[in-house]
Write a protein that holds these residues in place. Structure first.
Motif, short mmCIF file in Angstrom:
data_model
loop_
_atom_site.label_atom_id
_atom_site.label_comp_id
_atom_site.label_asym_id
_atom_site.label_seq_id
_atom_site.Cartn_x
_atom_site.Cartn_y
_atom_site.Cartn_z
N ARG A 43 32.29 -12.73 -31.39
CA ARG A 43 31.67 -13.21 -30.15
C ARG A 43 31.76 -14.72 -30.04
O ARG A 43 32.01 -15.26 -28.96
CB ARG A 43 30.20 -12.77 -30.09
CG ARG A 43 29.48 -13.28 -28.85
CD ARG A 43 28.07 -12.79 -28.74
NE ARG A 43 28.02 -11.36 -28.42
CZ ARG A 43 28.11 -10.88 -27.20
NH1 ARG A 43 28.29 -11.70 -26.17
NH2 ARG A 43 28.02 -9.59 -26.99
N ASP A 44 31.54 -15.42 -31.14
CA ASP A 44 31.56 -16.89 -31.09
C ASP A 44 32.93 -17.39 -30.63
O ASP A 44 33.02 -18.29 -29.77
CB ASP A 44 31.24 -17.48 -32.47
CG ASP A 44 29.76 -17.31 -32.83
OD1 ASP A 44 28.95 -17.00 -31.93
OD2 ASP A 44 29.44 -17.49 -34.03
N ALA A 45 33.99 -16.84 -31.19
CA ALA A 45 35.34 -17.26 -30.80
C ALA A 45 35.62 -16.92 -29.34
O ALA A 45 36.24 -17.70 -28.61
CB ALA A 45 36.38 -16.61 -31.70
N LEU A 46 35.16 -15.76 -28.90
CA LEU A 46 35.33 -15.36 -27.50
C LEU A 46 34.61 -16.32 -26.56
O LEU A 46 35.17 -16.74 -25.54
CB LEU A 46 34.81 -13.94 -27.29
CG LEU A 46 35.68 -12.79 -27.80
CD1 LEU A 46 34.89 -11.49 -27.79
CD2 LEU A 46 36.94 -12.66 -26.96
N GLU A 47 33.39 -16.67 -26.89
CA GLU A 47 32.61 -17.55 -26.01
C GLU A 47 33.20 -18.95 -25.96
O GLU A 47 33.17 -19.60 -24.91
CB GLU A 47 31.16 -17.56 -26.46
CG GLU A 47 30.46 -16.21 -26.21
CD GLU A 47 29.01 -16.20 -26.64
OE1 GLU A 47 28.60 -17.11 -27.40
OE2 GLU A 47 28.29 -15.27 -26.22
N THR A 48 33.74 -19.41 -27.08
CA THR A 48 34.39 -20.73 -27.10
C THR A 48 35.61 -20.73 -26.17
O THR A 48 35.80 -21.67 -25.38
CB THR A 48 34.82 -21.10 -28.53
OG1 THR A 48 33.66 -21.21 -29.36
CG2 THR A 48 35.57 -22.43 -28.54
N LEU A 49 36.43 -19.70 -26.27
CA LEU A 49 37.60 -19.60 -25.41
C LEU A 49 37.19 -19.45 -23.95
O LEU A 49 37.78 -20.10 -23.06
CB LEU A 49 38.47 -18.41 -25.83
CG LEU A 49 39.69 -18.11 -24.96
CD1 LEU A 49 40.65 -19.29 -24.91
CD2 LEU A 49 40.40 -16.85 -25.46
N ALA A 50 36.21 -18.61 -23.69
CA ALA A 50 35.77 -18.38 -22.32
C ALA A 50 35.31 -19.68 -21.66
O ALA A 50 35.66 -19.97 -20.51
CB ALA A 50 34.65 -17.34 -22.30
#
Length: 254
Positions: A43-50
């Motif tokens: 989730r952390d990596a997804l939110e950073t990219l988003a």
């Protein structure tokens, strides 16, 4: 005149979105105007990219973490992605794993996990999301396969088998969903110089024999594959269905 490559407002799910090729695909689709549902395990990596994509392109981006080795997680991802923006116009099955093993060393756990992520997950997503697309009369499914799905690659028993299966799954999706206006195609790259590609093939002595087999004389860059995905997602490929677009510099032509 509107460009056939303008994807403004298209709703897209990208799996395996946070690393290497998936991240580049997501960025390229965002630049083309897509609203994105991004999925990966972290989730952390997804939110950073988003957040980066929202800042850079002003598009709508939502995240749905999922472990595609788990069939229940895969089904939940399909449902969540379809609900996020009220449907999907494009599915990009990018997530994949590779665990190099000699044929004589293959174990059941590794075989099952590779086949689950590389073949079962995109098949289930293609089935469930494809059905929803068919109800609207349009859609595009793009499966990221590999040249290893059509040409044998040593120490990649499970990987090559999974990608070969994905190529045929793509054709069946195209055959059955085509009459409802939904297209299904695949993209098959050779070595792509993502961070992982750099680690594996960055040493000149190891890369040289492989590059010598590629008529164009170099490995693919992530953008080479991402641009192919955009083409297959766009109206520029409106009559392209059931095709494997090889992005390998001529490697498989030899």
């Amino acid at each position: 005149m509107t460009s056939p490559f303008d994807l403004t407002g298209r709703r897209v799910l990208v799996t395996g979105a946070t690393q290497g090729l998936g991240s580049d695909v997501a960025r390229t689709l965002a630049a083309a105007g897509c609203d994105l549902v991004l999925s990966a395990r972290s989730r952390d990596a997804l939110e950073t990219l988003a957040q980066a994509l929202v800042t850079e392109h002003g598009t709508r981006v939502e995240v749905v973490p999922a472990d595609l080795a788990d069939a229940d997680d895969t089904g939940a991802l399909a449902a969540a992605a379809l609900a996020t923006f009220g449907g999907l116009d494009v599915l990009v099955n990018n997530a994949g794993i590779s665990v190099p093993q000699r044929v004589v060393d293959v174990d059941a756990a590794t075989w099952d996990r590779v086949l689950a992520v590389n073949l079962r997950a995109p098949a289930l997503l293609g089935s469930r999301i494809g059905r929803a697309m068919a109800e609207t009369g349009r859609g595009s499914i793009v499966n990221v396969s590999s040249v290893a799905g059509s040409l044998a690659l040593a120490e990649h028993f499970s990987y090559s088998a999974s990608k070969a299966g994905l190529l045929m799954a793509t054709k069946v999706l195209a055959l059955e969903l085509g009459p409802s206006g939904v297209r299904a195609n695949s993209v098959s790259p050779t070595v792509v110089m993502t961070e992982m590609g750099q680690r594996v093939w960055g040493e000149e002595a190891k890369a040289a024999p492989m590059i010598a087999r590629i008529p164009l004389g170099h490995f693919a860059q992530p953008s080479d594959v991402s641009n192919a995905v955009v083409y297959l997602a766009s109206d520029a490929s409106a009559m392209v269905n059931g095709v494997d677009l090889t992005v390998d510099g001529g490697f498989s032509a030899a």
